[in-house]
Structures are given as C-alpha cells and as structure tokens.
Design an enzyme around this catalytic site. Sequence first.
Site, short mmCIF file in Angstrom:
data_model
loop_
_atom_site.label_atom_id
_atom_site.label_comp_id
_atom_site.label_asym_id
_atom_site.label_seq_id
_atom_site.Cartn_x
_atom_site.Cartn_y
_atom_site.Cartn_z
N SER A 93 0.34 6.64 2.72
CA SER A 93 0.88 7.30 3.95
C SER A 93 2.71 8.59 2.91
CB SER A 93 1.67 7.31 5.15
OG SER A 93 0.94 6.92 5.53
N SER B 171 4.58 -1.16 4.04
CA SER B 171 4.94 -2.35 5.01
C SER B 171 5.22 -3.25 3.29
CB SER B 171 4.02 -2.59 5.26
OG SER B 171 3.83 -2.31 6.33
N GLN C 159 0.89 -1.47 -0.36
CA GLN C 159 -0.04 0.01 0.40
C GLN C 159 0.75 0.83 -0.25
OE1 GLN C 159 -2.08 0.89 3.64
NE2 GLN C 159 -1.05 -1.17 4.43
N ASN D 245 -4.49 4.90 16.52
CA ASN D 245 -6.12 4.82 18.19
C ASN D 245 -6.04 6.51 17.90
OD1 ASN D 245 -5.12 2.29 17.14
ND2 ASN D 245 -5.28 2.23 19.55
N GLU D 246 -5.04 7.45 18.20
CA GLU D 246 -5.86 8.56 18.54
C GLU D 246 -7.18 9.12 17.94
OE1 GLU D 246 -2.95 7.61 18.72
OE2 GLU D 246 -2.62 7.82 20.69
N GLU E 192 -9.94 -2.56 6.53
CA GLU E 192 -8.08 -2.42 7.58
C GLU E 192 -8.54 -2.09 9.05
OE1 GLU E 192 -6.15 1.20 6.13
OE2 GLU E 192 -4.14 -0.34 6.57
#
Lengths: 318, 389
Positions: free
Chosen positions: B128, B160, B125, B370-371, B246
Amino acid sequence: MRFLLDDEQRQFATSLDEMLSAAGTPGVARSWAAGDFGPGRALWARIADSGVFALAIPEAQGGLGPLPVELTVAYEALGRHAVPGPLVETAAAGALLARLGGEPAAAWLHPLAEGKAVATLADGPYALDADAADAVFVVEGETLRLADGAGPVQPTLDPARQLSRPRGGAVPADGPAVTAAYAHAVGLARLSAAAQALGLGRALLTQTVAYAKERRQFGTEIGSFQVIKHRLADTLIALEFAQPLVYGAAVTMADRDLAAAKAAAGEAGYLAARTALQVHGAIGYTEELDLSLWIRKARALRDAWGTPAHCRAAIAAA
Amino acid sequence: MDLAFTAAEDAFRAEARAWLAAHVPATPLPSLETEAGFARHREWERTLHADRWSVVSWPAAYGGRAASLTEWLIFEEEYYAAGAPGRVGQNGISLLAPTLFAHGTDEQRARILPPMASGEVVWAQAWSEPGAGSDLAALRSTAVRTEGGWRLSGQKTWSSRAPFADRAFGLFRSDPEAAKEKPHRGLTYLMFPLDAEGVTVRPIGRLDGKPAFAEIFLDDVFVPDEDIIGEPGQGWRVAMSTAGNERGLTLRSPGRFMASAARLQSLWHEQGEPAEFRDRVADALIGARAYELFTHAAAARLAEGGELGAESSLNKVFWSELDIRLHETALDLLGPYGQLADGADDAPAHGAWAEGYTFSLAGPIYAGTNEIQRDIIAERLLGLPKGRR
C-alpha cells in the site's frame, strides 16, 4: 481424502438436470398446488426410474443404498427444479422402515424404491402432501402409526406444500426400536431437505443473476451496481459454504454435521429467496412469475425437519 | 467422496501433536506486535525450524518436510489446537515464498528461503501507499534502472511488523510510460533491506495501541539486480499470481477457526450455557466446520490440477467475517470482563480474546478489502458487468 464428487456422481446430476428441465417442472408444481397430482405422480415415476427413491433404502431390502452422497446429489437437483411432493418424507419413511424391518418394511420398501408408492411422514403435528400419498406414517414416541388418511388439509404459505394432521390408523410397530429408527429417519430428512434447499438456492441465484444482467435502469444493467453485486456475492458465499456442509454430512452422517448442514443450507436457500425477490423487485412479488415457486418453497424447506434455531441448539449443546 | 485420512497422515498428526505438546510454551509469549514480543516470537520460529516444523510444506532442501496440502492442514489444526504462538514470519512464508517458488530463480530460493524458514530474516510487505490502497495499481513509488540494479524512491504504508522486520518486498513503478495505457503495466516486483541506506521506517500505532505497522520512506535506495522477482514490468502479474494465497486458505487455515470456535463453546459451557448466546455459539461452530470442509474440497481440486483463482475471494470474505463474529460473541459472553485487555490483572483465565478481537477487525480490510472481494466475486464468479467501484 478426496472430498469431491466422482465422475459418475456428476453424471448422475447432469442426467437428472436434463430430465427435469425437459419435464417442465414449474407447470407440474402449479398443477400440484391446484390439487391436480396427476402430472406430479407421472414425474415421480420418471424420477423413480432414475433410481432416486431407491437411494435411501438398503440393497438387501429392495433399494440401491444406502447411498447418502448420491441421495444428496439427487435432492439438490430436485431442489434446483422445484419438484413438488413429499420427496424428503418418502426418503425418510424409507429409511425409517428399513431400519425397523419386519412387516411394514416388507410391505412398503419395494413399492417406495420403485416409485409405485408415495409415502409421507409427519414432521411434528403435520404431514406434507398426505392427500397425494399412498401411505401416511406418523411416529409418536415409541409408536409408529399408519394413518387412515390425510385428515383435513390446512392452507399453507406455499400452496405446493399441503399440510394436514393425519388421524387414526393401525399401529404396525411400537417400542424403543421405533424411536431409534425415527431418529435415523430425521437425520436423513435433514440431509435431503438441506440438499433440496441448496439446489433451490442455486437456482434462485442463477435466475437472479440472469435478471440483473438483463434488467436496465438509469441507463445501465442493474447488475453493474455495487449494491446489487454485493448482495448477489453474499448469496453465493452462503451457498458455497453451505454446500460442503451438506456433502460433509452425507459422508459422516453424524448428528452434529446433519444439523449444521440443515441450518446452513436452509438459511442459504432462504437468503437466496430474499435476494431473488429484492433484486427482481415488484415482478418478483407476483405469483405469475415462476420464480414464486422457488421463493415460497425456500422458507418452508428452511423450517422443515428442524428449524435453524432447533439445529443450532443441538450443535451448541453437543 | 470421503473425509478419511491415510495412516501416514494420522502418523503425521500424531508426530506434530507430540512435538507441540512438548514444545509449546506453557505461558503465552508477549504480544508479537511489540518489540520484546517480536524477539521472543523470532526465537520460537528458531525452535520450530530446528525440528523442521516452521515450513512443513516446503521441500526438505529449504527446511521443510515436503508435506502435502492435507498434511499442512493437519499441522495447522494441531498447531492452533495446541495454543501455539502466532507466526511472526507469516508474511514471508505465506506471501513471498509462494511467489519465489512460482517466479524466483534457484539462486534466490537458495539464498532467501532458508533464513526465512529459521526466522533469521523476517519479512514485511510493502504494497500500500498513501494514494494506493484498494486501488493498488495506482501506486507511485518508483524503481529507476541503474548500474547493476535499481534505485527505489517513494513511500509505502500500512506495512505490518515493518518496525521490527529485516526486509520487505513490494511493487514499484519502473516504466511510467507503460502506465499511461493501463495502470498495472510497467510495475516491477522488488525486495529490499529495511536497514538499507535511504530507508526510513516510521512506526504507526494501530487500533490496539501497538506500534506494529509502519510507513516506509524510500529515498534513492539501491537494490541489486538479484533482488528482482520475475521480469521488469511484469510485477503485477507476478504479485497477483499468488494473491490468492493471501486471501485464501494458506494464509488463514481452518485450524485457526476450529480452535477458536471450540474455545468459544467451552467458554459458553463454563458460563452456564446462557440461552441468549446459543445461536451465535452454534454459528461459530457451523462456520468453522464449513470453512474446514470447503478447504478439504479446495485441496482435492488443487491436487487434481485445479486452480483457486477468484474463488479465494469467497474464502477471504467468509473467514474474516466469521472471525469477527466469533470474537464479538466471546467478548459479549465475558460481559464486563470483555472490556479488559489480555494483559490486565483481572482478565479472565480463558484469556486472549481481546487481542484476537482487535486483530479480527483488520481482517475485512487487509489483503484486499471485502468490498473489493465482493466485486471480484460478482464479476468473475457470477459474470456481472463491471461498473464504477
């Protein structure tokens, strides 16, 4: 597999919510805490009319059950509305007597299912709301005792949950069957206490989210601050993942699932109470605000019928 | 309300279990985050595919078994219980493929899915960028219209397995004017080969020392029209419509955590059931069971036409934090041996906790931190007002 409530079960929850909302449960709980059991007993009769106290009792013995999923739906609603009284204990006593059969079952199951009698069952040394109950049962080893009365009431952290140490009384049954029936009753107590804790936590979160949208500081709603948001999000996560454990335990009635449900829902309800208190700030720390009725009960439900540590020990050892 | 499997589902489980028992390598493969391990894992994908176990939920035409969500969950449970290798094709299978099923053309599905299913083409992917992490819509890589396709330029990062993969997919800014209104407008979803002219892949060592993620530099890279997914300018909508995959259950199935929690409990029993770890072991078991049951409820809602939506953010936070706690407990239980890498001669026979631990640390970061997930939960599920991030 369809691990979802059906329409009838959802409707049952909705109708209980409507009835309990209209009943003004905070006032009932305040009276109960002051030792005036009249409004509580009147509400008890209406809850019984909805069939709630018949769900743990088999059809053949005067009940509608055993229907553990419906029982869970009902107790979640009772928790949401902070209904006072030995709700869990009456269900557990019904399950105990139904399993035992014989004379005590014949004497008590019909009145319990119909809400004409309120029972309590000791959890360790103490029985909840024994002075408001018509029958106080105590199991010690292989002995079932129907206590003479409440015994002296002890002051408690949640005044709507009065504890006493019941003494004396007749022994309507004894032997290994009592021990086995009591184990079954403890499982049902864990399930109904877990459901109540879940509903209690949901109600605390709803009230706290509403407050965070309304309360303004630094010129804006406090609910727009990330620290508040994340704390509320964590509370929702805990409740959302406790819920399937509670309903899963109702489906399987396996000891390990019951212990997991009790530990997770008890902790989630308590987390919701801590969050509610912190987000409300000083107003949350007052007795005057009805929120206190839910906050105080959260800790007690977390620890009744197996503390989280006790439940975890059972799970790890299995 | 029930938790019962049908006879057909039980038969499916038995077939999967028997196949795995006969085929899972007796000794673990080398780490898939290394070049040699990557090649071995690609072979494993071929083995899975030969008997149609690599993409069980896909239609038969693309190499699957048209398995239901419940059957897929059963397969995953058996897969992890059997200790089978990690899935090197996961980015393609769980992220790109759902996007192709929802927004791709028949031609794209026929061309792209079969080699993905066999491991012949492994996908990375490319979301980012150096200036676009949690704030993905701030991305600046461009796609410029050209004869018969697009020309891509810019820099992607934290990709990744890009050092060993064949192709990549990501979002590119195709209409810079549209971005002036809202940053997630004017983006286009495109696929490109990692060995194309103008592509440079620079591996980045990860926290575990493995060279398994990379930056990708794109310098005027040509991509034909056939490799756009959805309409130009609609890339954000296309990407977000499957973002739940995802974060949610199709990336991290309960089977993974059920197997890890069971292994943790075995480790605790073997160590003489030290009382100081009892609560943490129990919490891992409770967490795995909660995730399993939560997933069954979600599967039932999906089967009745429901959608997951923002609910997948609950999943993401829950499984990623469960995974870390579970692995931390294992390392603590191992005491001094918990410091050893899996390959060390002295590494405990139980093995494979160290790599899993380091991998678990990435969980709260990838797929939206997670934020960010907690913001989504608070705003979309609880209805709290938007505020500064």
